[in-house]
Design a protein around this motif. Structure first.
Motif, PDB file in Angstrom:
ATOM      1  N   ALA A   4      46.100  21.514  92.183  1.00 37.21           N
ATOM      2  CA  ALA A   4      46.253  20.804  90.911  1.00 37.21           C
ATOM      3  C   ALA A   4      45.573  21.558  89.774  1.00 37.21           C
ATOM      4  O   ALA A   4      46.112  21.616  88.650  1.00 37.21           O
ATOM      5  N   MET A   5      44.414  22.123  90.033  1.00 36.91           N
ATOM      6  CA  MET A   5      43.707  22.876  88.997  1.00 36.91           C
ATOM      7  C   MET A   5      44.524  24.082  88.550  1.00 36.91           C
ATOM      8  O   MET A   5      44.572  24.417  87.368  1.00 36.91           O
ATOM      9  N   PHE A  26      40.103  15.972  87.428  1.00 34.31           N
ATOM     10  CA  PHE A  26      40.918  15.826  88.625  1.00 34.31           C
ATOM     11  C   PHE A  26      40.097  15.697  89.915  1.00 34.31           C
ATOM     12  O   PHE A  26      40.474  14.924  90.809  1.00 34.31           O
ATOM     13  N   PRO A  27      38.971  16.411  90.081  1.00 38.45           N
ATOM     14  CA  PRO A  27      38.176  16.208  91.307  1.00 38.45           C
ATOM     15  C   PRO A  27      37.675  14.777  91.497  1.00 38.45           C
ATOM     16  O   PRO A  27      37.269  14.399  92.600  1.00 38.45           O
ATOM     17  N   TRP A  64      33.395  15.244  81.641  1.00 41.17           N
ATOM     18  CA  TRP A  64      32.378  15.653  82.619  1.00 41.17           C
ATOM     19  C   TRP A  64      31.629  14.442  83.179  1.00 41.17           C
ATOM     20  O   TRP A  64      31.260  14.420  84.361  1.00 41.17           O
ATOM     21  N   ALA A  65      31.436  13.420  82.345  1.00 40.28           N
ATOM     22  CA  ALA A  65      30.758  12.202  82.821  1.00 40.28           C
ATOM     23  C   ALA A  65      31.578  11.511  83.903  1.00 40.28           C
ATOM     24  O   ALA A  65      31.014  10.969  84.866  1.00 40.28           O
ATOM     25  N   VAL A  66      32.893  11.524  83.763  1.00 38.77           N
ATOM     26  CA  VAL A  66      33.758  10.935  84.793  1.00 38.77           C
ATOM     27  C   VAL A  66      33.554  11.643  86.124  1.00 38.77           C
ATOM     28  O   VAL A  66      33.404  11.001  87.182  1.00 38.77           O
ATOM     29  N   LEU A  67      33.548  12.974  86.097  1.00 37.64           N
ATOM     30  CA  LEU A  67      33.375  13.745  87.336  1.00 37.64           C
ATOM     31  C   LEU A  67      32.023  13.455  87.989  1.00 37.64           C
ATOM     32  O   LEU A  67      31.941  13.213  89.200  1.00 37.64           O
ATOM     33  N   VAL A  68      30.949  13.484  87.199  1.00 34.42           N
ATOM     34  CA  VAL A  68      29.606  13.252  87.747  1.00 34.42           C
ATOM     35  C   VAL A  68      29.504  11.839  88.334  1.00 34.42           C
ATOM     36  O   VAL A  68      28.912  11.636  89.401  1.00 34.42           O
ATOM     37  N   SER A  69      30.103  10.863  87.653  1.00 37.36           N
ATOM     38  CA  SER A  69      30.033   9.479  88.149  1.00 37.36           C
ATOM     39  C   SER A  69      30.774   9.330  89.480  1.00 37.36           C
ATOM     40  O   SER A  69      30.366   8.538  90.333  1.00 37.36           O
ATOM     41  N   GLY A  70      31.852  10.087  89.664  1.00 30.61           N
ATOM     42  CA  GLY A  70      32.577  10.039  90.933  1.00 30.61           C
ATOM     43  C   GLY A  70      31.715  10.489  92.092  1.00 30.61           C
ATOM     44  O   GLY A  70      31.695   9.849  93.157  1.00 30.61           O
ATOM     45  N   ASN A  85      42.712   9.517  77.711  1.00 26.71           N
ATOM     46  CA  ASN A  85      43.334   8.448  78.497  1.00 26.71           C
ATOM     47  C   ASN A  85      44.436   8.970  79.406  1.00 26.71           C
ATOM     48  O   ASN A  85      44.587   8.515  80.543  1.00 26.71           O
ATOM     49  N   LEU A  86      45.218   9.930  78.915  1.00 28.28           N
ATOM     50  CA  LEU A  86      46.266  10.522  79.744  1.00 28.28           C
ATOM     51  C   LEU A  86      45.663  11.280  80.919  1.00 28.28           C
ATOM     52  O   LEU A  86      46.116  11.161  82.062  1.00 28.28           O
ATOM     53  N   ALA A  87      44.625  12.067  80.645  1.00 29.21           N
ATOM     54  CA  ALA A  87      43.993  12.861  81.706  1.00 29.21           C
ATOM     55  C   ALA A  87      43.291  11.974  82.722  1.00 29.21           C
ATOM     56  O   ALA A  87      43.313  12.247  83.930  1.00 29.21           O
TER      57      ALA A  87
END
Length: 538
Positions: free
Chosen positions: A102-103, A148-149, A207-213, A42-44
């Motif tokens: 940021a990375m 972050f991406p 990783w799912a968050v990144l792919v969904s973006g 949640n923080l990330a």
């Protein structure tokens, strides 16, 4: 399509996304509960998600649409395409550089901005199986780097969504966030199937968050192509159009994202207490459903409608649009706020209490949700008031109001957290929201930009009265159904009891609001008889 029809189109698409968001949170609560991995995720996720709300629901809708619409009207489609290409190319370069930096410096970001409380973490020697403070710190950095991406993806999504909104094509941009929920639900289901441990689940979710973006950007880009508009990439240049966008977008990002800024500040402070971050996040989901349905729909639709009326000199139409928008917002959000305040525990127990999410977690999250509910009308009213400034290309005045409320939120959060823990942060968020709403409205009223008509006053009072009547009925029903809502009553009994509570409260509210004249009957009947027509190409 009527104003209410447009609200319904965007609100319906947003509801579709938020319902699956509930499913996502239910699975996540069952898999991770209130613990260090849930806190780390949640923080990330909050940091890039903050920028998604700032850009997608704030800065670009507030700054880009009026400028793009002006280019389209004055220079034609070629001029608008040239302006959009300038902005897109510059945005792409800036976001790439920001992501790389940021990375590299993510450990410093986590320590100072994302989760400063981790530096004060102390290991529990009595629980050798607990995740250590060092591990909490490491997985928070890892999750943040993976996700972050997503920030860059959401900023590009906002750019393309702004173009679609300017063409009055709202559906694709409103439904795109559903891809995030589908991706996370799929990952959580797979992890449950293979019985993955909590840390592994956190990594796969990141990783799912990144792919969904990436998928969301692709979705709105295809919709833009179908609308007959396209963008290209060129070498970034400093142009008058870019300068004007930055002048408007900076303050607009702060103003449009006040809710998320407050939540981000609250979570950063909550990182000092293990589990508090997850409690705030789980309480945020039910609260965001009505806020997303009504607030986001109004923010997306109202700005272009006001901008067109003002540019055409139709001041009476602009005033009417503002009053009816506020009337519509109060009609839906006041009863939702009362219901969430009166019965938060049955809602939270039904949604979350299973697996790693126990009865004590339900009580903690419900207490926070009840306090969040008190601020729901304020945050929706902010969505109604800010377009009155943005349509006139005034971002300075609302930025001052928003800055004042943000400072109040920080001060109240710091003071109340050490007295009420996570409940203090929720109360601070609610109070700062009301401060912001009052300041925004007073600014419009003093400048003669908002004149409240008699119809709005009458209906608002009746909506409040009807909602209080509904709340009284709910209190009686909660007492009568208490044994079916208690811990251990069983999922079927709880679901049936909550369904009765929702059905009866809705019936009571709508009967009361119709009987007292708190709503425009003809407007509701038109919506029931004729479903909102979808915008061509959306």
């Amino acid at each position: 399509m009527s104003l209410v029809g447009k609200f319904a189109t965007v609100g319906g698409a947003t509801l579709f996304s938020r319902v699956f968001g509930f499913a996502r949170e239910m699975l996540m609560a069952s898999a991770l509960g209130v613990g260090p991995v849930a806190d780390a995720f949640n923080l990330a996720f909050r940091f890039p998600n903050l920028f998604r709300r700032l850009f997608a629901e704030g800065a670009f809708n507030a700054a880009f649409i009026p400028l793009f619409s002006r280019s389209l009207e004055e220079e034609g489609e070629e001029g608008a395409k040239r302006f959009a290409t300038e902005i897109f190319s510059t945005l792409l370069v800036v976001l790439t550089l920001l992501t790389v930096l940021a990375m590299v410096f993510m450990p410093a970001l986590v320590t100072t901005i994302i989760a400063p409380g981790l530096s004060a973490c102390v290991d529990d020697p009595g629980n050798p199986n607990a995740i250590t403070c060092a591990t909490r710190y490491e997985i928070t950095i890892a999750f943040s780097r993976i996700m972050f991406p997503y920030l860059a993806s959401m900023s590009l999504l906002a750019m393309v969504s702004g173009i679609l909104n300017a063409f009055r094509r709202f559906f694709a941009a409103a439904v795109a966030p559903s891809l995030l929920n589908f991706a996370l639900i799929g990952v959580l289901a797979w992890c449950w199937w293979v019985k993955a441990d909590k840390t592994t689940i956190g990594f796969f979710m990141s990783w799912a968050v990144l792919v969904s973006g990436l998928g969301q950007v692709a979705m709105v880009t295809v919709a833009m192509r179908f609308a007959g508009f396209s963008l290209s990439i060129q070498r970034p240049r400093w142009t008058p159009g870019l300068k004007r966008l930055l002048v408007l977008a900076g303050p607009a990002a702060i103003i449009g994202g006040i809710t998320q800024i407050n939540l981000f500040v609250g979570q950063a402070i909550a990182s000092f207490k293990p589990g508090a971050v997850s409690i705030l996040q789980y309480a945020d989901r039910p609260y965001q459903l009505p806020l997303g349905m009504v607030g986001v729909a109004i923010a997306v639709v109202l700005l272009p409608e006001l901008a067109r009326a003002l540019k055409a000199g139709r001041l009476g139409e602009a005033q009417h649009t503002q009053n009816r928008s506020l009337e519509f917002a109060l009609f839906l959000t006041v009863p939702a706020a009362v219901a969430l305040y009166v019965m938060p525990e049955p809602i939270i127990r039904l949604i979350y209490e299973r697996g790693a999410f126990d009865a004590s977690s339900t009580v903690a999250v419900a207490r926070v949700l009840g306090l969040y509910a008190l601020g729901l009308p304020a945050f929706v009213m902010i969505k109604v008031f800010t377009p009155g400034y943005f349509a006139r290309e005034d971002t300075r005045t609302p930025m001052i109001a928003t800055g004042t409320s943000a400072l109040a939120n920080i001060a109240l959060s710091l003071g109340l957290f050490f007295v009420m823990a996570e409940r203090g942060i929720a109360l601070a968020t609610t109070l700062s929201g009301w401060i912001n709403a009052v300041l925004l409205f007073e600014g419009l009223r003093r400048r003669g930009l908002w004149e409240i008509d008699r119809q709005l006053v009458k209906r608002s009072v009746m909506v409040i009265v009807s909602s209080l009547v509904m709340g009284g009925v709910l209190l009686v029903l909660l007492d009568r159904l208490s044994e079916h809502l208690a811990p251990g009553a069983g999922l079927h009994a709880e679901a049936a009891a909550v369904l009765v509570l929702v059905a009866v409260s809705m019936a009571v509210y709508f009967v009361a609001v119709f009987a007292t004249g708190g709503v425009d009957r003809s407007m509701v009947l038109r919506m029931l008889r004729r479903p909102p027509r979808r915008t061509p190409g959306a």
